[in-house]
Design a protein around this motif. Structure first.
Motif, PDB file in Angstrom:
ATOM      1  N   PHE A  25       0.833  -1.080   0.104  1.00 39.51           N
ATOM      2  CA  PHE A  25      -0.057   0.031   0.028  1.00 39.51           C
ATOM      3  C   PHE A  25       0.896   1.164   0.021  1.00 39.51           C
ATOM      4  O   PHE A  25       0.614   2.245  -0.798  1.00 39.51           O
ATOM      5  CB  PHE A  25      -0.887  -0.029   1.248  1.00 39.51           C
ATOM      6  CG  PHE A  25      -2.042   0.920   0.994  1.00 39.51           C
ATOM      7  CD1 PHE A  25      -3.242   0.651   0.483  1.00 39.51           C
ATOM      8  CD2 PHE A  25      -1.990   2.322   1.986  1.00 39.51           C
ATOM      9  CE1 PHE A  25      -4.133   1.714   0.232  1.00 39.51           C
ATOM     10  CE2 PHE A  25      -2.970   3.163   1.765  1.00 39.51           C
ATOM     11  CZ  PHE A  25      -3.944   2.818   0.906  1.00 39.51           C
ATOM     12  N   CYS A  29       1.331   4.277  -2.822  1.00 41.68           N
ATOM     13  CA  CYS A  29       0.947   5.692  -2.780  1.00 41.68           C
ATOM     14  C   CYS A  29       2.172   6.490  -3.095  1.00 41.68           C
ATOM     15  O   CYS A  29       1.845   7.812  -3.620  1.00 41.68           O
ATOM     16  CB  CYS A  29       0.873   5.890  -1.244  1.00 41.68           C
ATOM     17  SG  CYS A  29      -0.570   5.160  -0.522  1.00 41.68           S
ATOM     18  N   ILE A  36      -0.376   8.122   2.252  1.00 45.31           N
ATOM     19  CA  ILE A  36      -1.038   7.058   2.849  1.00 45.31           C
ATOM     20  C   ILE A  36      -2.303   7.546   3.415  1.00 45.31           C
ATOM     21  O   ILE A  36      -3.559   6.949   3.072  1.00 45.31           O
ATOM     22  CB  ILE A  36      -0.130   6.413   3.722  1.00 45.31           C
ATOM     23  CG1 ILE A  36       1.405   5.684   3.160  1.00 45.31           C
ATOM     24  CG2 ILE A  36      -1.031   5.246   4.452  1.00 45.31           C
ATOM     25  CD1 ILE A  36       1.966   5.471   4.205  1.00 45.31           C
ATOM     26  N   ASN A  37      -2.554   8.608   4.278  1.00 45.79           N
ATOM     27  CA  ASN A  37      -3.819   8.887   4.443  1.00 45.79           C
ATOM     28  C   ASN A  37      -4.857   9.491   3.306  1.00 45.79           C
ATOM     29  O   ASN A  37      -5.725   8.919   3.595  1.00 45.79           O
ATOM     30  CB  ASN A  37      -3.753  10.210   5.662  1.00 45.79           C
ATOM     31  CG  ASN A  37      -3.172   9.647   6.998  1.00 45.79           C
ATOM     32  OD1 ASN A  37      -3.121   8.549   7.239  1.00 45.79           O
ATOM     33  ND2 ASN A  37      -2.238  10.613   7.371  1.00 45.79           N
ATOM     34  N   ARG A  40      -5.659   6.174   1.646  1.00 42.17           N
ATOM     35  CA  ARG A  40      -6.730   5.622   2.433  1.00 42.17           C
ATOM     36  C   ARG A  40      -8.278   6.020   2.386  1.00 42.17           C
ATOM     37  O   ARG A  40      -9.268   5.374   2.309  1.00 42.17           O
ATOM     38  CB  ARG A  40      -6.316   5.571   3.998  1.00 42.17           C
ATOM     39  CG  ARG A  40      -5.469   4.723   4.301  1.00 42.17           C
ATOM     40  CD  ARG A  40      -4.981   4.462   5.945  1.00 42.17           C
ATOM     41  NE  ARG A  40      -4.019   3.527   6.387  1.00 42.17           N
ATOM     42  CZ  ARG A  40      -3.074   3.981   6.886  1.00 42.17           C
ATOM     43  NH1 ARG A  40      -2.966   5.211   7.440  1.00 42.17           N
ATOM     44  NH2 ARG A  40      -2.016   3.144   7.111  1.00 42.17           N
ATOM     45  N   ARG A  41      -8.468   7.516   2.520  1.00 44.11           N
ATOM     46  CA  ARG A  41      -9.511   8.093   2.438  1.00 44.11           C
ATOM     47  C   ARG A  41     -10.105   7.902   1.125  1.00 44.11           C
ATOM     48  O   ARG A  41     -11.375   7.785   0.745  1.00 44.11           O
ATOM     49  CB  ARG A  41      -9.363   9.510   2.635  1.00 44.11           C
ATOM     50  CG  ARG A  41      -9.258  10.086   3.926  1.00 44.11           C
ATOM     51  CD  ARG A  41      -9.403  11.678   4.203  1.00 44.11           C
ATOM     52  NE  ARG A  41      -8.544  12.500   3.415  1.00 44.11           N
ATOM     53  CZ  ARG A  41      -7.183  12.683   3.923  1.00 44.11           C
ATOM     54  NH1 ARG A  41      -6.922  12.295   5.128  1.00 44.11           N
ATOM     55  NH2 ARG A  41      -6.286  13.440   3.418  1.00 44.11           N
ATOM     56  N   VAL A  43      -9.648   5.264  -0.942  1.00 45.81           N
ATOM     57  CA  VAL A  43     -10.337   3.933  -1.063  1.00 45.81           C
ATOM     58  C   VAL A  43     -11.330   3.745  -0.268  1.00 45.81           C
ATOM     59  O   VAL A  43     -12.450   2.973  -0.789  1.00 45.81           O
ATOM     60  CB  VAL A  43      -9.047   2.899  -0.546  1.00 45.81           C
ATOM     61  CG1 VAL A  43      -9.545   1.587  -0.122  1.00 45.81           C
ATOM     62  CG2 VAL A  43      -8.122   2.762  -1.556  1.00 45.81           C
ATOM     63  N   THR A  44     -11.603   4.134   0.898  1.00 42.33           N
ATOM     64  CA  THR A  44     -12.857   4.307   1.710  1.00 42.33           C
ATOM     65  C   THR A  44     -13.897   4.723   1.147  1.00 42.33           C
ATOM     66  O   THR A  44     -15.044   4.073   1.061  1.00 42.33           O
ATOM     67  CB  THR A  44     -12.531   4.860   3.180  1.00 42.33           C
ATOM     68  OG1 THR A  44     -11.289   4.108   3.963  1.00 42.33           O
ATOM     69  CG2 THR A  44     -13.638   4.537   4.159  1.00 42.33           C
ATOM     70  N   VAL A  51      -8.276  -2.732  -3.739  1.00 46.22           N
ATOM     71  CA  VAL A  51      -7.025  -3.187  -3.005  1.00 46.22           C
ATOM     72  C   VAL A  51      -7.230  -4.633  -2.817  1.00 46.22           C
ATOM     73  O   VAL A  51      -8.200  -5.245  -3.023  1.00 46.22           O
ATOM     74  CB  VAL A  51      -7.161  -2.398  -1.617  1.00 46.22           C
ATOM     75  CG1 VAL A  51      -7.078  -1.020  -1.527  1.00 46.22           C
ATOM     76  CG2 VAL A  51      -8.435  -2.832  -0.707  1.00 46.22           C
ATOM     77  N   ARG A  53      -6.283  -7.765  -0.283  1.00 50.68           N
ATOM     78  CA  ARG A  53      -6.020  -8.300   1.302  1.00 50.68           C
ATOM     79  C   ARG A  53      -4.709  -9.242   1.218  1.00 50.68           C
ATOM     80  O   ARG A  53      -4.798 -10.339   0.484  1.00 50.68           O
ATOM     81  CB  ARG A  53      -7.066  -8.691   1.838  1.00 50.68           C
ATOM     82  CG  ARG A  53      -6.720  -9.271   3.250  1.00 50.68           C
ATOM     83  CD  ARG A  53      -7.450  -8.771   4.274  1.00 50.68           C
ATOM     84  NE  ARG A  53      -8.148  -7.630   4.344  1.00 50.68           N
ATOM     85  CZ  ARG A  53      -7.855  -6.287   5.128  1.00 50.68           C
ATOM     86  NH1 ARG A  53      -6.522  -6.341   5.594  1.00 50.68           N
ATOM     87  NH2 ARG A  53      -8.488  -5.253   5.178  1.00 50.68           N
ATOM     88  N   ARG A  58      -2.292  -6.396   6.555  1.00 52.78           N
ATOM     89  CA  ARG A  58      -1.384  -5.777   5.106  1.00 52.78           C
ATOM     90  C   ARG A  58      -2.580  -5.791   3.895  1.00 52.78           C
ATOM     91  O   ARG A  58      -3.140  -6.804   3.580  1.00 52.78           O
ATOM     92  CB  ARG A  58      -0.477  -6.392   5.021  1.00 52.78           C
ATOM     93  CG  ARG A  58       0.405  -5.789   3.957  1.00 52.78           C
ATOM     94  CD  ARG A  58       1.783  -5.962   3.788  1.00 52.78           C
ATOM     95  NE  ARG A  58       2.480  -5.934   5.128  1.00 52.78           N
ATOM     96  CZ  ARG A  58       3.196  -4.685   5.447  1.00 52.78           C
ATOM     97  NH1 ARG A  58       3.678  -3.852   4.411  1.00 52.78           N
ATOM     98  NH2 ARG A  58       3.825  -4.750   6.385  1.00 52.78           N
TER      99      ARG A  58
END
Length: 77
Positions: A25, A29, A36-37, A40-41, A43-44, A51, A53, A58
């Motif tokens: 990840f 980025c 990274i933050n 994450r936002r 993707v969320t 993504v 798993r 991870r």
């Protein structure tokens, strides 16, 4: 995945190398040029690349998915 031309079935050895590469990840980025933050936002919110798993703690992103996502953002700008 690609389909076999004779039977129409998808076989693992027909997958290109680019589809097999999974970036961690943080590395994804870095390639995308976002924090990274921020990733994450995105993707969320469902606006980032898909993504994968890798383990319980991870995640990664397939290089082909990341490239497609970057291209979609480039053409939208």
């Amino acid at each position: 995945m690609q389909q076999s031309t004779t039977t129409g079935e998808v076989r693992p050895h027909d997958i290109s190398i680019a589809d097999r590469i999974v970036l961690r990840f943080a590395d994804a980025c870095g390639v995308a040029g976002v924090s990274i933050n921020t990733m994450r936002r995105l993707v969320t919110a469902g606006r980032g690349p898909r993504v994968v798993r890798l383990s319980e703690r991870r995640i990664g992103i397939r290089r082909s998915d990341l490239d497609a996502w970057i291209e979609s953002r480039t053409s939208a700008a």
